[in-house]
Every structure is written in structure tokens, then in C-alpha cells.
Scaffold this motif. Structure first.
Motif, PDB file in Angstrom:
ATOM      1  N   PRO A 167       0.824  -1.218   0.000  1.00 40.50           N
ATOM      2  CA  PRO A 167       0.000   0.000   0.000  1.00 40.50           C
ATOM      3  C   PRO A 167       0.853   1.261   0.000  1.00 40.50           C
ATOM      4  CG  PRO A 167       0.001  -1.017   2.177  1.00 40.50           C
ATOM      5  CD  PRO A 167       0.697  -1.979   1.256  1.00 40.50           C
ATOM      6  N   ALA A 168       0.536   2.165  -0.911  1.00 44.08           N
ATOM      7  CA  ALA A 168       1.243   3.446  -0.962  1.00 44.08           C
ATOM      8  C   ALA A 168       0.621   4.468  -0.036  1.00 44.08           C
ATOM      9  CB  ALA A 168       1.249   3.985  -2.392  1.00 44.08           C
ATOM     10  N   LEU A 169      -0.630   4.213   0.365  1.00 42.96           N
ATOM     11  CA  LEU A 169      -1.352   5.125   1.251  1.00 42.96           C
ATOM     12  C   LEU A 169      -1.794   4.381   2.500  1.00 42.96           C
ATOM     13  CD1 LEU A 169      -3.531   6.883  -1.473  1.00 42.96           C
ATOM     14  CD2 LEU A 169      -1.380   7.698  -0.485  1.00 42.96           C
ATOM     15  N   SER A 170      -2.310   5.109   3.456  1.00 48.23           N
ATOM     16  CA  SER A 170      -2.723   4.529   4.727  1.00 48.23           C
ATOM     17  C   SER A 170      -3.763   3.438   4.534  1.00 48.23           C
ATOM     18  CB  SER A 170      -3.290   5.619   5.637  1.00 48.23           C
ATOM     19  OG  SER A 170      -3.841   5.053   6.809  1.00 48.23           O
ATOM     20  N   GLU A 179      -3.520  10.020   3.760  1.00 42.86           N
ATOM     21  CA  GLU A 179      -2.279   9.913   4.506  1.00 42.86           C
ATOM     22  C   GLU A 179      -1.395   8.818   3.938  1.00 42.86           C
ATOM     23  OE1 GLU A 179      -3.271   9.402   8.589  1.00 42.86           O
ATOM     24  OE2 GLU A 179      -4.228  11.364   8.768  1.00 42.86           O
ATOM     25  N   ARG A 180      -0.090   8.951   4.133  1.00 40.15           N
ATOM     26  CA  ARG A 180       0.866   7.955   3.665  1.00 40.15           C
ATOM     27  C   ARG A 180       0.692   6.649   4.441  1.00 40.15           C
ATOM     28  NH1 ARG A 180       1.152  11.384   0.246  1.00 40.15           N
ATOM     29  NH2 ARG A 180       2.996  12.549  -0.412  1.00 40.15           N
ATOM     30  N   ALA A 181       1.205   5.570   3.887  1.00 42.75           N
ATOM     31  CA  ALA A 181       1.145   4.272   4.547  1.00 42.75           C
ATOM     32  C   ALA A 181       1.859   4.334   5.891  1.00 42.75           C
ATOM     33  CB  ALA A 181       1.776   3.201   3.664  1.00 42.75           C
ATOM     34  N   GLU A 182       1.283   3.676   6.895  1.00 44.65           N
ATOM     35  CA  GLU A 182       1.864   3.694   8.228  1.00 44.65           C
ATOM     36  C   GLU A 182       3.238   3.024   8.238  1.00 44.65           C
ATOM     37  OE1 GLU A 182      -1.111   2.639   7.438  1.00 44.65           O
ATOM     38  OE2 GLU A 182      -2.630   3.646   8.664  1.00 44.65           O
ATOM     39  N   ALA A 190       8.724   8.045  -2.012  1.00 47.49           N
ATOM     40  CA  ALA A 190       9.469   6.975  -1.347  1.00 47.49           C
ATOM     41  C   ALA A 190      10.677   6.558  -2.182  1.00 47.49           C
ATOM     42  CB  ALA A 190       8.556   5.773  -1.099  1.00 47.49           C
ATOM     43  N   ALA A 191      10.503   6.501  -3.502  1.00 46.42           N
ATOM     44  CA  ALA A 191      11.618   6.148  -4.377  1.00 46.42           C
ATOM     45  C   ALA A 191      12.728   7.189  -4.287  1.00 46.42           C
ATOM     46  CB  ALA A 191      11.127   6.002  -5.816  1.00 46.42           C
TER      47      ALA A 191
END
Length: 396
Positions: free
Chosen positions: A63-66, A201-204, A238-239
Motif C-alpha cells: 500500500p502506498a497510502l494509509s 495519509e501515507r502508509a503507516e 518513497a523512491a
């Protein structure tokens, strides 16, 4: 902060162990047997996984997001609602169905639902796409216009030529701030009120996403799917943080197919010069069916009949003209790959420049040189120049 799930309903259950990235399934051969597909979605991931595995694909989930429901600040939303209701609205821009549903559900809890519906009914309503249109109509509201593209940029383009002096515009945000949109509308003389229903939100845990990035950079995946523009931004961020962004972009430009659910997510890749595919209808099933066609085609090779009478075959990095292999360096090969994505369609010099190995560095002269080398290899009439627009492949 109040979970948006309390306002909009729960989100579908998800795989419980995000560290267990690679999941293989033995349901018999299918059209995607032997292909590996990365999934970046946090919502409806089990549905998407089932659609791919049913077709024989091996799925890598990160997952790229929360994974939690999107969050909303209930106090902030109620204050924004009060500001909206305080003055008549001339225009209302609805951007997402999930956001509109959340807003209506929240106002029911506050006994403000009827007030909000009546207030918006007096405004000219523009909607970004069918999901927001559907929610509006189910609540007795009718949009005056919505773009076929489902792109919010086209909503703005629709307003760009109008005199908005003194107009009060309410903009429902889509999980990310639309402050730049508000500034653009204010430059046209409008008074703008933005309403943040929820925030993406971004992934936890970024670990699975980092692992996915490693696999993309290594060319270990055939395709990666994106169902939201913020997921694209999250993956590229993230990359960048791991120093692998250039490798990821290069992989997407060559071996790994970036597949988006619709034009909104695809547009998020334009900044990076990444070519994408997406279905005509922005639906999960349509995206999976598109890959069911695209991936086997890419593996078998892509054949085109040129207007010159020659037959062009592309398979991975191999290019054959009438059965004879043509050796192309990086720049002309990148131009060819861009032109065959939509055979016969014009691709601008600026877009081609971003796809060159230089990543957009330099001038458009580099594009002209790459096109010249491509013509030398395939024939001078193989690539047509469209004055002031760009180039296209001359197909039969």
C-alpha cells in the motif's frame, strides 16, 4: 481527528500481514499466467487481488497510502460547513463521490443536511466525474456540467474563459489540498471557499512500499497498478528517499507498465515522464481487463504495418523491420516506444524530451536528433512531422 469510516462506512478488509508481499495462487492457467503485478491500493485491495489471481497473475501488494480509513477533522469540517452556509454560493465544484457522501453523512449528524442540500441547490454545480455525479443525484442535486475526461483540470479549463469577478465558489477537496486551484480561481476574481472532507495519509509502514520499489527498479514486475493520484506521489516520494527514483522512472519507461484506473491517476505521472495506460471507464474491473490485453501483447511482441509497406515488430528491446533486426540506441528507441503506444497519434516534442534517457535535460534538439536516427533506421517516411505539434508514426 475522527476516522472517516464513522462518516462514510467501513473500508473493505485487507490482507492482515503487509510484510507478506508476494502471494501466489494456483487456480489454473489464465490469461495473466506467468505475469507479476504490483498493487499499490489500500482500499478494495482484496477485490483487486482476486481479479488478478483469478486470471493467473502473481500479485505483489504494497500500500502506498494509509490502510486505515481516510481521516477527517470533524471540528474543521463543521466550521467549513458553517462558512459555506453563511453566504450564498454561485458555483459549487464537487470532486469525489466518497467526499460528497462523507460530507452529507456528517451534516446529517449535525442536523444540517437539509440546509446544505438546499444551499448547494441554489448554486451552479460542476462535478469532476460520475462518482460525484451519482452521489449528488442521490441527494436530489443536479450537476450542470461534468467533463467526459473525469479530470479536474478540465473543470478548471471550463471556467478559465469566464468572468468570475465577485463570484463565490465552493470547492470540495479530494483528499489533498486544492489551495493552488483556489489561488487560480481567485486570480479570475472569484471568492473561494475550500472544504476538506478528508485527508489522504501515507502508509503507516513504508517497508512494503520500499520493497516494491526495489522490485520495480529491478524490472521484476510486469505491471504496477494505481487507483489514486496520491498513490503515485507517495511511491515517487518513497523512491526519491531511497535514491532509486531515476531507476524507477527508467523501469516504467521500459520494462514495467504503469497502469492507472483513470486519467486523474495517470496525470500524476506526467511530471516524471512516465508513460501510462488506463481504461476508457475509470473502474477497477476495466483496469484489470485492460492489463489482461496489454501484458500478453507486450510479451508476445507488438506488430505494426507502416505506411511505407514495411512491417515493424517490437519485442522488449528488440526491433525488427520486415524480419531484420534494427539496432537502436537509447534515445531513438525511447522515441519509438512513445510513438507506438498510440500509433498514428501525435506526440509533442516536449513529451518526447521527457522520455529520453536524459530525462528531459537539454533542448528539443535532442528529440530532433533522436527522430533523425529513428528515420535512418526505419526509413525517412516512417516518422511524420506535424508542424507545431510534434511527431507521429506513419502507420498503414
Amino acid at each position: 481527528m475522527t476516522p472517516l469510516g464513522t462518516l462514510m462506512g467501513s473500508v473493505a478488509a485487507r490482507p492482515r500481514d503487509p510484510d507478506e508481499l508476494v502471494r501466489t495462487y494456483a487456480e489454473g492457467p489464465g490469461p495473466l499466467e506467468g505475469f507479476r503485478v504490483g498493487i499499490t491500493a489500500a482500499r478494495k485491495v482484496e477485490e483487486q487481488t482476486a481479479l488478478f489471481t483469478r486470471r493467473g497473475a502473481e500479485v505483489v501488494w504494497a500500500p502506498a497510502l494509509s490502510q486505515s480509513p481516510n481521516h477527517v477533522d470533524a471540528d474543521e469540517l463543521r466550521a467549513a460547513t458553517a462558512r459555506v452556509l453563511a453566504q450564498p454560493a454561485d458555483l459549487f465544484l464537487a470532486t469525489t463521490g466518497v467526499g460528497m457522501k462523507g460530507w452529507f453523512d456528517a451534516t446529517r449528524e449535525w442536523d444540517l443536511y437539509d440546509d446544505l442540500v438546499a444551499h448547494l441547490a441554489s448554486a451552479e454545480i460542476l462535478a469532476r466525474g460520475p462518482k460525484s455525479v451519482g452521489v449528488l443525484r442521490r441527494n436530489g442535486l443536479r450537476e450542470l456540467w461534468a467533463p467526459d475526461s473525469e479530470c479536474f483540470d478540465d473543470v478548471l479549463a471550463h471556467l478559465r474563459g469566464r468572468d468570475l469577478t465577485g463570484k463565490r465558489i465552493v470547492v470540495q477537496e479530494h483528499g489533498q489540498s486544492l489551495s493552488m486551484v483556489a489561488h487560480a480561481l481567485r486570480r479570475q476574481g472569484a471568492e473561494v471557499e475550500t472544504v476538506a472532507i478528508y485527508r489522504v495519509e501515507r502508509a503507516e509502514d513504508p517497508g512494503p512500499l520500499f520493497a516494491l520499489i526495489d522490485q520495480i527498479a529491478a524490472g521484476a514486475l510486469d505491471a504496477v497498478t494505481f487507483t489514486a493520484a496520491p498513490a503515485v506521489a507517495s511511491l515517487m516520494e518513497a523512491a526519491g528517499s531511497t535514491g532509486r527514483r531515476d531507476e524507477v522512472v527508467s523501469a516504467f519507461q521500459s520494462d514495467v507498465l504503469a497502469c492507472c484506473v483513470g486519467p486523474v491517476a495517470a496525470a500524476a505521472f506526467e511530471l516524471w515522464g512516465v508513460p501510462t495506460v488506463y481504461p476508457e471507464r475509470s473502474r477497477l474491473g476495466a483496469m484489470v481487463r485492460l492489463l489482461e490485453t496489454e501484458l500478453p501483447l507486450r510479451r508476445r511482441g507488438f506488430t505494426l504495418n507502416l505506411a511505407t509497406g514495411a512491417t515493424l515488430l517490437l519485442h522488449a528491446d528488440a526491433v525488427l523491420l520486415d524480419g531484420v533486426e534494427v539496432h537502436l540506441s537509447g534515445a531513438p528507441l525511447a522515441v519509438l516506444n512513445a510513438l507506438v503506444t498510440n500509433p498514428g497519434q501525435v506526440v509533442s516534442r516536449a513529451e518526447l524530451l521527457t522520455l529520453l534517457p536524459s530525462g528531459g535535460a537539454g533542448s528539443e534538439h535532442a528529440v530532433e536528433m533522436a527522430v533523425a536516427r529513428l528515420r535512418a533506421a526505419l526509413g525517412t517516411r516512417s516518422v511524420q512531422t506535424v508542424i507545431k505539434r510534434g511527431y507521429r508514426l506513419a502507420v498503414a
